[in-house]
Design an enzyme around this catalytic site. Sequence first.
Site, PDB file in Angstrom:
ATOM      1  N   PRO A  95      23.903  -4.969  25.456  1.00  0.00           N
ATOM      2  CA  PRO A  95      22.739  -4.656  26.413  1.00  0.00           C
ATOM      3  C   PRO A  95      21.563  -5.045  25.560  1.00  0.00           C
ATOM      4  O   PRO A  95      21.399  -5.017  24.672  1.00  0.00           O
ATOM      5  CB  PRO A  95      22.838  -3.130  26.613  1.00  0.00           C
ATOM      6  CG  PRO A  95      23.927  -2.696  25.591  1.00  0.00           C
ATOM      7  CD  PRO A  95      25.165  -3.941  25.136  1.00  0.00           C
ATOM      8  N   GLY A  97      17.664  -4.636  24.877  1.00  0.00           N
ATOM      9  CA  GLY A  97      16.879  -3.466  24.500  1.00  0.00           C
ATOM     10  C   GLY A  97      17.580  -2.354  23.944  1.00  0.00           C
ATOM     11  O   GLY A  97      17.153  -1.220  23.989  1.00  0.00           O
ATOM     12  N   GLY A  99      18.912  -2.142  20.739  1.00  0.00           N
ATOM     13  CA  GLY A  99      18.875  -2.090  19.272  1.00  0.00           C
ATOM     14  C   GLY A  99      20.191  -2.991  18.581  1.00  0.00           C
ATOM     15  O   GLY A  99      20.670  -2.768  17.495  1.00  0.00           O
ATOM     16  N   ASP A 146      17.853  -9.570  12.588  1.00  0.00           N
ATOM     17  CA  ASP A 146      18.679  -9.922  13.771  1.00  0.00           C
ATOM     18  C   ASP A 146      18.983 -11.306  13.615  1.00  0.00           C
ATOM     19  O   ASP A 146      20.237 -11.776  14.178  1.00  0.00           O
ATOM     20  CB  ASP A 146      17.794  -9.581  14.984  1.00  0.00           C
ATOM     21  CG  ASP A 146      17.679  -7.999  15.367  1.00  0.00           C
ATOM     22  OD1 ASP A 146      18.153  -7.256  14.095  1.00  0.00           O
ATOM     23  OD2 ASP A 146      17.302  -7.625  16.276  1.00  0.00           O
TER      24      ASP A 146
HETATM   25  O1  PMV Z   1      16.253  -3.332  18.174  1.00  0.00           O
HETATM   26  P1  PMV Z   1      16.503  -4.487  17.310  1.00  0.00           P
HETATM   27  O2  PMV Z   1      18.077  -4.727  17.746  1.00  0.00           O
HETATM   28  O3  PMV Z   1      15.715  -5.619  17.594  1.00  0.00           O
HETATM   29  O4  PMV Z   1      16.616  -4.149  15.811  1.00  0.00           O
HETATM   30  C1  PMV Z   1      15.316  -4.091  15.149  1.00  0.00           C
HETATM   31  C2  PMV Z   1      15.503  -4.144  13.907  1.00  0.00           C
HETATM   32  C3  PMV Z   1      14.006  -3.500  13.329  1.00  0.00           C
HETATM   33  O5  PMV Z   1      14.189  -3.200  11.969  1.00  0.00           O
HETATM   34  C4  PMV Z   1      13.638  -2.117  13.863  1.00  0.00           C
HETATM   35  C5  PMV Z   1      13.046  -4.495  13.273  1.00  0.00           C
HETATM   36  C6  PMV Z   1      13.288  -5.619  12.517  1.00  0.00           C
HETATM   37  O6  PMV Z   1      12.569  -6.899  12.799  1.00  0.00           O
HETATM   38  O7  PMV Z   1      13.922  -5.945  11.565  1.00  0.00           O
END
Ligand code: PMV
Length: 319
Positions: A95, A97, A99, A146
């Site tokens: 999915p 957005g 995480g 990521d």
């Molecule tokens: O929400 P996602 O899957 O993009 O994870 C972000 C991770 C963070 O630490 C919040 C942001 C980052 O760039 O590391």
Amino acid sequence: MTDAVGHGKIILFGEHAVVHGCPALAMALPRGALARAQVSDVDRLHVLPFDSHIVLDGRVPEPELSPLYVAFEAALADAPGGRPRLAVQVELQVPAGAGLGASAALSVAILRAIDAALGRTRPDAEIIEASLRWERVFHGNPSGVDSAMAAAGGVAVFRKGEPLVPVPVSRLPALVVGHSGSAPSTREMVESVARQLARDPDKVRGIFEAIESIVINGRSALLRGDWKALGQLMVLNQQLLNTLLLSTSRLEAMCQAAIAAGALGAKLTGGGGGGCMIALAQDSGGAKAICDRLGDQFGAEAFVVGQGGSDAAQRGADA
Ligand code: PMV
């Protein structure tokens, strides 16, 4: 022609602090995004399951597609001059957005598909650099965790600006990923933490230092297979993320419900403000019970990764 892969990921410990130079411990998901590219009359991108179409014909697309247009242009910017035009099709399997690193997975799969169609292979470091250009369009100031996990897979410690350090895990924990339903903006959550840091640097730096210790101890617990310690560290990390206003009442309730169903610990994963949480089960049977509880009580989509999961991050286990 085989599909090019980009992995999704979960962050076990260290999200947000990683944007500010602390390490994070992450585990790639075997699922993420799959892409293929072929010669075409015009550069075009088709993203499933949203059925979004981008055609690089110089015409500005509707506002919600314009970041995708800019990001796709950036993905093609490194290609050698005189190349053929390409049609890229990509299927997102996690999915958006939530995480789970969906946009980095998309970018890595697309970049690798473009390279395959042009008959070239670039090292992971170059793919990660190119993926970061894509990520900046959507996330503003990403740490790069990521993109690095999307390209490399496995289990690893990431620190901004440094190469990924694989963690040679011999036994993976059984983790449940539960979706709280909402899809917040990682960019907004990252900006909110930056504002808190500017307002109260001593407090927020202190929280980052505590998170850094959790990452270091979490890595050791993972290597020892000490699930009890790992679970306790997840609970501590969640409390610190909550102090940074990154949790929601629904995420808190889901973490509590997972613990009531036998989880050794639970926390949000990724950007927070909604999206996904993860819970550590005692074993694969326990993971199934937690999935069922999250589904029954919250109607949440939940799946198992690691031990007992169809999504086992096998490259980490084999490393
Ligand atoms: O929400 P996602 O899957 O993009 O994870 C972000 C991770 C963070 O630490 C919040 C942001 C980052 O760039 O590391």
